[in-house]
Design a protein around this motif. Structure first.
Motif, PDB file in Angstrom:
ATOM      1  N   LYS A 628      -9.303   1.912   2.468  1.00 23.71           N
ATOM      2  CA  LYS A 628      -9.174   1.075   3.658  1.00 23.71           C
ATOM      3  C   LYS A 628     -10.217   1.293   4.728  1.00 23.71           C
ATOM      4  N   TYR A 629     -10.569   2.537   5.043  1.00 21.70           N
ATOM      5  CA  TYR A 629     -11.340   2.766   6.261  1.00 21.70           C
ATOM      6  C   TYR A 629     -12.788   2.278   6.154  1.00 21.70           C
ATOM      7  N   SER A 630     -13.336   2.165   4.952  1.00 23.02           N
ATOM      8  CA  SER A 630     -14.667   1.559   4.822  1.00 23.02           C
ATOM      9  C   SER A 630     -14.662   0.137   5.356  1.00 23.02           C
ATOM     10  N   ALA A 631     -13.598  -0.597   5.049  1.00 26.88           N
ATOM     11  CA  ALA A 631     -13.494  -1.982   5.529  1.00 26.88           C
ATOM     12  C   ALA A 631     -13.431  -2.030   7.048  1.00 26.88           C
ATOM     13  N   TRP A 632     -12.686  -1.100   7.655  1.00 27.99           N
ATOM     14  CA  TRP A 632     -12.588  -1.064   9.122  1.00 27.99           C
ATOM     15  C   TRP A 632     -13.946  -0.725   9.737  1.00 27.99           C
ATOM     16  N   ILE A 633     -14.621   0.282   9.190  1.00 24.95           N
ATOM     17  CA  ILE A 633     -15.915   0.699   9.735  1.00 24.95           C
ATOM     18  C   ILE A 633     -16.915  -0.449   9.683  1.00 24.95           C
ATOM     19  N   PHE A 634     -17.000  -1.112   8.538  1.00 26.03           N
ATOM     20  CA  PHE A 634     -17.952  -2.217   8.387  1.00 26.03           C
ATOM     21  C   PHE A 634     -17.593  -3.376   9.316  1.00 26.03           C
ATOM     22  N   HIS A 635     -16.312  -3.681   9.438  1.00 26.35           N
ATOM     23  CA  HIS A 635     -15.895  -4.798  10.287  1.00 26.35           C
ATOM     24  C   HIS A 635     -16.239  -4.530  11.754  1.00 26.35           C
ATOM     25  N   ILE A 636     -15.956  -3.341  12.235  1.00 23.23           N
ATOM     26  CA  ILE A 636     -16.268  -3.012  13.636  1.00 23.23           C
ATOM     27  C   ILE A 636     -17.781  -3.016  13.846  1.00 23.23           C
ATOM     28  N   ALA A 637     -18.528  -2.513  12.853  1.00 23.54           N
ATOM     29  CA  ALA A 637     -19.992  -2.539  12.944  1.00 23.54           C
ATOM     30  C   ALA A 637     -20.511  -3.977  13.009  1.00 23.54           C
ATOM     31  N   GLU A 638     -19.861  -4.888  12.278  1.00 25.65           N
ATOM     32  CA  GLU A 638     -20.262  -6.296  12.330  1.00 25.65           C
ATOM     33  C   GLU A 638     -20.114  -6.866  13.733  1.00 25.65           C
ATOM     34  N   GLN A 639     -19.091  -6.454  14.440  1.00 20.84           N
ATOM     35  CA  GLN A 639     -18.916  -6.938  15.819  1.00 20.84           C
ATOM     36  C   GLN A 639     -20.063  -6.439  16.703  1.00 20.84           C
ATOM     37  N   MET A 640     -20.482  -5.194  16.487  1.00 19.76           N
ATOM     38  CA  MET A 640     -21.606  -4.647  17.240  1.00 19.76           C
ATOM     39  C   MET A 640     -22.897  -5.389  16.905  1.00 19.76           C
ATOM     40  N   GLN A 641     -23.086  -5.698  15.618  1.00 23.64           N
ATOM     41  CA  GLN A 641     -24.283  -6.447  15.220  1.00 23.64           C
ATOM     42  C   GLN A 641     -24.291  -7.832  15.869  1.00 23.64           C
ATOM     43  N   ALA A 642     -23.116  -8.473  15.932  1.00 29.24           N
ATOM     44  CA  ALA A 642     -23.034  -9.805  16.540  1.00 29.24           C
ATOM     45  C   ALA A 642     -23.382  -9.763  18.021  1.00 29.24           C
ATOM     46  N   ARG A 643     -23.134  -8.640  18.684  1.00 28.18           N
ATOM     47  CA  ARG A 643     -23.473  -8.495  20.113  1.00 28.18           C
ATOM     48  C   ARG A 643     -24.908  -8.021  20.304  1.00 28.18           C
ATOM     49  N   GLY A 644     -25.629  -7.765  19.215  1.00 23.42           N
ATOM     50  CA  GLY A 644     -27.003  -7.294  19.317  1.00 23.42           C
ATOM     51  C   GLY A 644     -27.129  -5.804  19.492  1.00 23.42           C
ATOM     52  N   ALA A 645     -26.009  -5.061  19.324  1.00 23.39           N
ATOM     53  CA  ALA A 645     -26.052  -3.605  19.493  1.00 23.39           C
ATOM     54  C   ALA A 645     -26.522  -2.899  18.224  1.00 23.39           C
ATOM     55  N   LEU A 646     -26.538  -3.599  17.080  1.00 23.66           N
ATOM     56  CA  LEU A 646     -27.011  -3.037  15.816  1.00 23.66           C
ATOM     57  C   LEU A 646     -27.910  -4.041  15.116  1.00 23.66           C
ATOM     58  N   GLU A 647     -28.851  -3.520  14.331  1.00 27.85           N
ATOM     59  CA  GLU A 647     -29.693  -4.413  13.522  1.00 27.85           C
ATOM     60  C   GLU A 647     -29.008  -4.761  12.211  1.00 27.85           C
ATOM     61  N   SER A 648     -28.368  -3.776  11.577  1.00 32.37           N
ATOM     62  CA  SER A 648     -27.738  -4.013  10.282  1.00 32.37           C
ATOM     63  C   SER A 648     -26.405  -3.293  10.229  1.00 32.37           C
ATOM     64  N   ALA A 649     -25.319  -4.045  10.212  1.00 33.15           N
ATOM     65  CA  ALA A 649     -23.986  -3.445  10.118  1.00 33.15           C
ATOM     66  C   ALA A 649     -23.816  -2.733   8.784  1.00 33.15           C
TER      67      ALA A 649
END
Length: 850
Positions: A628-649
């Motif tokens: 489960k937690y891989s899915a949570w980590i990737f999903h939260i990272a995607e939100q950061m990428q959408a805000r421009g805080a990350l280049e690659s989730a």
């Protein structure tokens, strides 16, 4: 399987990845509606992964008060059974008086808003201090349902709810806000600002509730409530009477006792012991539940406003704010077997009759009822109109954190029957801004105490009460009960002394009674009081009971009362007036729950070598990530990428997971120090591998600190592996993963300082770590293996990087707080490593929602 339209609409929105604002009346099945999508996302079987990890990992249903927990848990359990899950995912109830949960490790938890917020902020109220930030990790990785939580106090509760919803939206986490009584302005604000999809009743849903049900509300003068209750009982057979305070409830109950037998009269309020309150609620469901034809009267306080599925054809209620009245009216003609009912509202004839509510809001409600005439049908349309009329502008200020003003003269005009625009009353307490709410969560995290948060959230603080047959004697003046003067102790003190000799898992449970701080202080603050504590200090090998003279009454403490001060019975609860006689048990009038024999067994001794233990932790963490937690980590990272805080989730998530796995492998590197191995009983020259846990029969003294060695070790490895920032320093996230691993036992000093003794490198340590890496990482171990050299341990002991104070190295790291982007990653890492360590040590699975 048939569900109502609003229930399936809620589930469909959640399965599309949308958070929901569910607006529906009492008694129509909101709890089922909020949980239906969760059940659709659950694994098909215990060994299978969740069909939707973000929705089906964990459900936390959050309530404004403890009294509702049992009924909500029963509703969710019923849905799970209907969906074919049976006992596999039985809801765990967790609040101040009923603590069934293991750090929210279960699939379904039912808790209160203070528990949720304190846990979210890393300072859990009713879990062991050892749980650290693992509870916050569970709350982050949950689908959370907020059920009328504003009822706890809108002035502060609404801004705090909004702050949490904002953070959950920022991280892309699913939530449902459930309400029957939030006004339109607040619902619109939340939908727009937090991105909640509004779900309303369909015409068919409204017809299913109001098509057969006719409840008439009347505002009347009732001079003698007891006589009126008896009249209605004689005419209709079943009556529910709501009063606003416990004292008033007990007084009405006593007046009715002379005319009604014990099988005809019931009382429920907040001042019962947990076991007795549960028994009372179960009896009420039998007598006032669906299908019952029993003749009876029930006197209730706020504990009956929601969550107890009972009904009567006549419900009487003291005047209260409109949202409370609507909740109370939900107990009137609730079942289609008796479709008509009357809801009678009256102003009680006593001073300060508005207590415990704000006087202005009660007057405002009264004016709105006057504007509608002597009586009217209370259906879903009328309920919404009343809520909006009384609360709309009023609550709108609180959700924005503004203050409101009062025009008392206009309220008086409305009370006289003149139809006027209702004024905005002054709040009883000052509201807080959204920025204040976020700051309060951050303050709670860094201060590691929920006292300020709980005091801010709860307008009415509680104290806990234990009633004893005689006062303590304590002639020797000893604080630890039983330490001295045993012959002169009271029966209760002798009982505590016996309990102090036992291990915690062998002890009985002393049930205490929650009493509002104001009610308790008004009656007893001038008296000499004894405070009962359970002291958990390092100088003792177990928590011990302590009795101390109380200098003053403080909220959230436990006090002794004697039969001269108060009485207690299973039918009346705590009473400061007339008391029923109860035979003392161990000198206690309040109940004692003996430990079951199977619970009194000592934990099984479980020797483990160091490599075996670390392998087990690694595999447990790996399992949690994959399930489960891989899915949570990737999903939260995607939100950061959408805000421009990350280049690659995707790259971020992969790096983070690699760091967590390495941290799990080396979380206990400090145990390899020669000093620690010597103290645990391992001996050099025997050819035996290093130990992580002692062998049975080996006497072990106080072990040196070992957990915080993981911080410098992992910082060094992450830096050498290239996880660095633009300045070439260890990346902020890498530092936080190292910190999460090092805090798998405790959080360090209150100021955040971590301290560890110098690592004593000795023969075999480097080879032991390299072998562990090879065992678990295989070919991928080579880059890390090459870094396991004496330089690693030189870094752990580097006095320049980690200043030495009083013989220990120190390091202060700025931990992320709930308002920061990296917070969910830190608490998830801490949870996985801590839970993995517990599972490896105990040999039992802790994280049940795998």
């Amino acid at each position: 399987m048939d569900f109502r339209t609003f229930q399936t609409n809620t589930a469909n929105a959640l399965m599309r990845g949308r958070s929901v604002l569910l607006h529906a009346p009492t008694g129509i099945g909101k709890s089922v509606g909020s949980a239906l999508g969760f059940t659709e996302a659950l694994p098909a079987g215990p060994a299978a992964p969740a069909r939707d990890a973000l929705l089906g990992t964990r459900l936390l249903h959050v309530l404004p008060m403890r009294a509702l927990a049992n009924s909500v848990a029963k509703d969710i359990a019923g849905l799970l059974e209907r969906q074919g899950f049976g006992e596999a995912y039985r809801p765990a109830i967790h609040h101040g008086q009923q603590q069934e949960s293991e750090i929210f490790a279960e699939r379904v938890g039912v808790t209160t808003i203070d528990q949720y917020l304190a846990g979210f902020a890393g300072a859990p109220l009713s879990f062991s201090s050892r749980s650290g930030h693992a509870v916050a990790g569970a709350i982050v990785a949950s689908y959370s349902v907020f059920d009328e939580v504003h009822l706890l106090g809108p002035e502060r509760g609404l801004p705090l709810l909004y702050a949490v919803l904002q953070q959950r939206k920022r991280w892309g986490l699913l939530s449902t806000v459930m309400t029957a009584t939030l006004p339109k302005s607040v619902r619109t604000f939340l939908a727009e600002q937090v991105g909640l999809e509004a779900v309303e009743l369909s015409p068919a849903d409204v017809q299913a509730r109001d098509g057969w049900r006719r409840v008439t509300l009347s505002l009347e003068e009732v001079e003698r409530p007891a006589e009126r209750v008896l009249e209605e009982f004689k005419a209709h057979g079943r009556v529910i009477a709501f009063v606003n305070t416990v004292d008033a409830a007990v007084e009405l109950y006593r007046q009715l006792q002379a005319r009604l037998g014990p099988e005809e009269l019931f009382l429920a309020h907040s001042n019962f012991a947990p076991s007795h309150r549960k028994a009372v609620e179960e009896r009420l469901l039998e007598v006032f539940g669906r299908g019952s034809t029993a003749r009876a009267v029930c006197v209730l306080t706020q504990v009956g406003e929601a969550g107890i599925n009972i009904s009567a054809p006549v419900v009487l209620s003291e005047l209260a704010p409109v949202d409370s009245l609507i909740q109370r009216a939900g107990r009137c003609a609730r079942f289609d077997t008796q479709p008509e009912g009357r809801f009678v509202v009256y102003r009680p004839r006593r001073e300060r009759s508005h207590i415990p509510y704000g006087e202005d809001l009660v007057k405002r409600t009264e004016a709105a009822l006057h504007n509608r005439g002597d009586s009217f049908r209370l259906d879903w349309t009328a309920e919404n109109e009343l809520v909006d009329e009384v609360l709309d502008a009023y609550y709108a200020h609180f959700i924005r954190g503004e203050n409101v003003s009062r025009r008392d003269a206009e309220i008086k005009k409305a009370r006289k029957g003149e139809r006027v625009e209702l004024p905005q009353p002054a709040p009883k307490t000052k509201s807080i801004t959204i920025a204040d709410a976020l700051g309060l969560l951050d303050q709670t995290f860094h201060g590691r105490s929920a006292d300020v948060l709980e005091g801010t959230l709860r307008e009415i603080n509680n104290v806990q009460v234990v009633v004893v047959s005689e006062p303590p004697r304590n002639a020797a003046g000893a604080e630890i009960v039983g330490a001295e003067g045993g012959a002169s102790l009271s029966e209760f003190e002798r009982y505590l002394a016996q309990q102090n000799l036992l291990k915690p898992y062998q002890r009985d449970t002393l049930e205490s009674i929650p009493v509002s701080y104001g009610r308790f202080a008004r009656r007893l603050e001038e008296q000499d009081l004894w405070e009962l504590k359970l002291v958990k200090e390092e100088r003792y090998d177990k928590p011990l009971y302590v009795l101390q003279r109380a200098e003053r009454v403080r909220p959230n403490r436990t006090y002794l009362l004697t039969q001269a001060d108060a009485g207690y019975s299973p039918t009346v609860g705590l009473s400061f007036g007339e008391v029923d006689y109860v035979e003392p048990v161990h000198g206690l009038i309040t109940p004692v729950v003996p430990r079951l024999s199977e619970q009194a067994q000592p934990p099984k001794h479980n020797f483990q070598s160091w490599r075996e233990h670390c392998s087990r932790v690694y595999r447990a963490v790996d399992s949690m990530l994959k399930s489960k937690y891989s899915a949570w980590i990737f999903h939260i990272a995607e939100q950061m990428q959408a805000r421009g805080a990350l280049e690659s989730a995707e790259q971020f998530a992969q790096t983070l997971e690699s760091m967590v796995r390495l941290a799990a492998l080396l979380h206990d590197v400090g145990k390899l120090s020669r000093g620690w191995q010597r103290e645990i009983g391992w001996r050099e020259g025997t050819g035996e591998g290093f130990w992580a846990k002692s062998k049975e029969g080996v006497r072990v003294g106080e072990l040196p600190p070992h957990a915080f060695h993981a911080l410098p070790a992992l910082r060094y490895l992450f830096c050498q592996l290239g996880v660095v920032d633009e300045q070439g320093k260890v990346d902020r996230l890498a530092e936080l993963i190292a910190l999460a691993a090092s805090r798998h036992h405790s959080l360090g000093d209150p100021d955040g300082m971590l301290r560890w003794p110098p690592f004593e490198l000795h023969e075999g340590v480097i080879e032991e770590i390299r072998q562990l890496l090879q065992d678990e990482l295989g070919e991928d171990a080579k880059p890390v293996e090459d870094l396991i050299t004496p330089e690693l341990f030189d870094h752990i002991n580097d006095a320049h990087t980690y200043e030495r104070k009083e013989g220990q190295h120190t390091y202060l790291l700025d931990t992320p707080s709930p308002s920061e982007d990296y917070y969910p990653f830190y608490v998830l890492a801490n949870r996985m490593i801590k839970v993995g360590d517990w599972e490896a040590s105990g040999g039992e699975e802790v994280e049940l929602c795998r």
